[in-house]
Each structure stands twice: as structure tokens, then as C-alpha cells.
Design an enzyme around this catalytic site. Structure first.
Site, PDB file in Angstrom:
ATOM      1  CE  LYS A 175       2.837   6.061  -0.258  1.00  0.00           C
ATOM      2  NZ  LYS A 175       1.436   6.520  -0.308  1.00  0.00           N
TER       3      LYS A 175
ATOM      4  CG  ASP B 123       0.468  10.008  -1.260  1.00  0.00           C
ATOM      5  OD1 ASP B 123       0.246   9.872  -2.480  1.00  0.00           O
ATOM      6  OD2 ASP B 123       1.205   9.239  -0.611  1.00  0.00           O
TER       7      ASP B 123
END
Length: 277
Positions: A68, A104
Site C-alpha cells: 500500500k 479504506d
């Protein structure tokens, strides 16, 4: 034909293909969703998959642990949210530029509020909004960003204090505190959020909390790990009579948000959840 996929490592137990295939069918779209396991040290592998993206071989990529943050330097631009968080979980070609997004944070907050609404209506009064976040990686960044903007008082507990300190410097406008992983009292928190991969399949006997630690009867547990369906952390908490959930709702929500970025279609969350049952 829409080609989508997921970068991460390991990926054998990922539920993302089922979710996105269900979303494609629900929206009447033809496509597929592939897994691209890339070892944490394989920088060339990351570059290669993004080169394929640039060449038009795919229309959307998700990014999970441990990439990420690794992908950021390889992208052309980032959204404001992904810049603030310092992590990317969704890649999209926008104006001929590989653009990093982060769904997210919004997904976590949406699912957390759904959880809190159910709990507070049934069992509790108002929360004081004190939260302990376990971990300081890419997922923790999204969680901290979401919680901070929702007015929570946050303490970050990490094994690697230097990683937690880096997270703090990334959020200079928020009042955050850090502590060592084993140096906290759960009785002072309304909510505990696990952002570490501890307890994830196949290591289902692991828990991010020390063995035999007694949880406060007022602490709510949110474990971002969703596979297995009931993690050891959640199982132990429920055995003590606490309200606890896994991150399955967050997984579904972030997938739906990513899907909308790629396709412009807003898929049914109920259909996506049913695909996992």
C-alpha cells in the site's frame, strides 16, 4: 471486457475475486478479477504489473499488504485522501495518469458507524470516543485518518515504535499518542481496532493481544482481519461477552467504492456479501 485485479502478498485466501465478480454480474458488466501475488522485496514485479496497466491490459487494481505504500513512488498522481493517509489501495487510470486512491478510510468509517449504531442502540449509552489502534502500517494509516476526522481520541500501540512515530509525523494536525504494544490498559478505551495481520488465515491461532489478557467489559472490538470469519481476537472477545466484529463489512465497502471508481457503477453491497456466503 473489464480486467481488474489485486496486488499483494500472500493472496491465496483473498475474497476480493468473489466480491468483484459478483459486482460485475450485478451491474451487467463483462469482466474478470485476477490475483497478482508480488513478494514484498520484488520491486521489479511491481513495476512490471503497473507497466501492463499503462499498456491497457487492465482497468483497475486493488493494492493490499504489503504494497500500500510501496506503490506510491511508481504512480503518476495521488488523490488528496491517499496523500493524507500515505497509502494506496486502489489504482485507476485517470486522464492517462496512473492515479492512487484510498477507499479504506471511508469504508472503515462507514462500517464502524454501522457497528456502533447497532451496539449503542442495544447495549450502551454515548461513547467517550477513546480508541486504541493496534499497528502502524498502511491499514493503520487509513483507520487513524478516518477516526481522527471523526473526532476520536487516538492512541497507537505498535511493536515498532519508530513506525508509529512516522505515522504521527504524517498527521501533524491531529493529536495522536503512541505506546508500546504491551504497555496499555484496555479499561481506558471504548474501542480497540486491530490493523495488524495477526490472526489472518492460515495463522488463525494468533491474536494481536497478549495471551490471557482480560478485556474491559465496555470495550468494543473491531478486527480488520476478515479471514477467518471469526478471528481469535473476535472469538476471545465474544467469549468474554463483548461486542466484536471482523473487517468483512469494511472489505465489502472498500471493494464497492473501488469498483465505482473503475466503472462508474455503484454495486449492491447485499449481492457482494451474498457472494461470500
Amino acid at each position: 471486457m473489464i480486467h481488474l485485479g489485486l496486488i499483494g502478498y500472500p493472496l491465496e485466501h483473498s475474497l476480493s475475486p468473489k466480491l468483484h465478480i459478483a459486482a460485475l454480474k450485478a451491474c451487467g458488466l463483462q469482466g474478470d478479477y485476477s490475483l497478482f501475488p508480488i513478494h514484498p522485496d520484488d520491486k521489479q514485479g511491481l513495476k512490471d504489473i503497473l507497466s501492463r496497466f499503462r499498456a491497457g491490459e487492465m482497468q483497475g487494481l486493488n493494492v493490499t499488504i504489503p504494497h500500500k505504500q510501496n506503490v506510491i513512488s511508481l504512480l503518476d498522481e495521488l488523490t488528496d485522501t491517499s496523500i493524507s493517509i500515505g497509502a494506496v489501495n486502489t489504482i485507476h487510470m485517470r486522464d492517462n495518469k496512473l492515479t492512487g486512491h484510498n477507499t479504506d478510510a471511508q469504508a472503515f468509517l462507514t462500517d464502524l458507524k454501522r457497528f456502533l449504531t447497532t451496539v449503542t442502540q442495544r447495549h450502551r449509552g454515548l461513547l467517550n470516543k477513546n480508541v486504541l489502534v493496534l499497528g502502524a502500517g498502511g491499514s493503520a494509516r487509513a483507520v487513524v485518518y478516518a477516526l481522527a476526522n471523526d473526532g476520536w481520541n487516538i492512541i497507537i500501540a505498535a511493536r515498532r515504535i519508530e513506525q508509529a512515530e512516522q505515522l504521527l509525523t504524517s498527521f501533524p494536525n491531529y493529536e495522536l499518542r503512541i505506546t508500546h504494544y504491551t504497555d496499555f490498559r484496555l479499561s481506558t478505551f471504548d474501542l480497540l481496532v486491530n490493523t495488524t495481520p495477526l490472526g489472518m488465515s492460515p495463522n488463525i491461532d494468533q491474536s494481536p493481544l497478549p495471551a490471557n489478557l482480560s478485556l474491559s467489559s465496555n470495550t468494543l472490538i473491531y478486527d480488520l482481519v476478515y479471514n477467518p470469519g471469526e478471528t481469535k481476537l473476535v472469538k476471545d472477545a465474544r467469549a468474554q461477552g463483548l461486542n466484536a466484529i471482523t473487517g468483512l463489512g469494511m472489505l465489502i465497502e472498500q471493494a464497492a467504492l473501488s469498483f465505482e471508481i473503475w466503472t462508474g457503477h455503484n454495486p449492491s453491497r447485499a449481492i457482494m456479501r451474498a457472494s461470500l456466503e
